[in-house]
Design an enzyme around this catalytic site. Sequence first.
Site, mmCIF file in Angstrom:
data_model
loop_
_atom_site.group_PDB
_atom_site.id
_atom_site.type_symbol
_atom_site.label_atom_id
_atom_site.label_comp_id
_atom_site.label_asym_id
_atom_site.label_seq_id
_atom_site.Cartn_x
_atom_site.Cartn_y
_atom_site.Cartn_z
ATOM 1 C CE LYS A 18 13.406 13.173 -16.426
ATOM 2 N NZ LYS A 18 13.689 14.637 -15.936
ATOM 3 C CG HIS A 61 7.211 15.593 -12.803
ATOM 4 N ND1 HIS A 61 6.760 16.159 -14.151
ATOM 5 C CD2 HIS A 61 8.670 16.310 -13.057
ATOM 6 C CE1 HIS A 61 7.501 16.971 -15.030
ATOM 7 N NE2 HIS A 61 8.855 16.736 -14.170
#
Length: 404
Positions: free
Chosen positions: A224, A121
């Site tokens: 998350k 990422h």
Amino acid sequence: MAFDAEAIREQFPILKRQVNGKPLVYLDSAASAQKPRAVIEAMTHAMEHSYSNVHRGLHTLANETTEAFEGARRKVAAFIGAEPNEVVFTKGGTEAINLVAAGLGASLGEGDEILLSEMEHHANIVPWHFLRERRGVVLKFTPVTDDGQLDLEAFQSLLGPRTRVVALSHMSNVLGTINPVMDLTRMAHEAGALVLLDGCQAIAHKPVDVKALDVDFYVFSGHKLYGPTGIGALYGKGERLAALPPYQGGGEMIGAVSLETITYADPPHRFEAGTPPILEAIGFGAAIDWLSGLDRIAIARHEHELYQHVRERLAGANWLRVLGEAPDKGAILSFTVDGAHAHDVAQILDRYGVAVRAGTHCAEPLMKRFGVTSSARASFALYNTHDEADAFVDALTKTQAFFA
Ligand code: PMP
């Protein structure tokens, strides 16, 4: 016993809503998960009954809030098998990686190497690029195989005497690949490098024990993990945090300040300048309590079954390209549809109430590796059901017909 997703859903008020006249099918949990009532209520309760700034308080509310905040730290620590003073609260995974990169970077220089991978990422690429630009370090990238795994032989050969840091995702936010982090960490340590794992995705899907992994740093975000936004955690081995210079300066992170000199507080407070995200930490702790009360192995199995079900129903779809088919992968389906841009796919799915993400997923090097400019991504969480998996496949099939 099968995991009862229907019962779990009852705890998520938002999942009752409709989108475009259809029941919401939320398949974007890899971007951010929805929140159970336990989290919402813990934050509301704190605001309604026991809220103040933390630390140094001589009054009851300050003491209660400090206890709740430090209690959340103990929960996070216990959740990953760490000591409380090895857990730094940050605003998320991104800030945690920036903190480590900036701190380690202070003692890195020209020609020192940092080994990353093509599946990272941007949060685990850009902070290291800063060190390339500012300190002359060399970035190396472990290649990804066609089925979406790290090329372990290449990884081994990229490790060298100048490798100072190895920073890798535990689980890819695009491919779903779960990397063999025990082996990778051992190899990196044998080469004398420090290891940071980006656990933003993995920790939502599998239990994590940082001591068993033997990593130097492990980072993740609260949102998350069914907790609020604005909070994340950096785990650092005690001696690693002790050796790291402070990140930001301000209140609460000092030992003493005078006009001439400063001394710093011990970790973790050294890295928590200013008023911390208090309510968010309390919500994070509540999310961890809530998740810890569930059978996490059964959850992983449930999520995997949903993924398998979708994959099998779409097996004959010659218009679909799936990115990432590693043997060990979490419940993330990234895909492209022939003749359709991923953004259009996501927008049409939304008409059916199905929420998926589309774009580069903050992983441009990985998109390039697979020769695509973007992809759509359906990610499954514990509250998704078989009916929703079917609704997704049905909506996707109609979406494809629209473009055919
Ligand atoms: N790493 C990975 C693998 C991620 O999926 C994300 C979130 N998309 C991040 C890092 C960054 O997390 P945050 O935006 O919560 O800081």
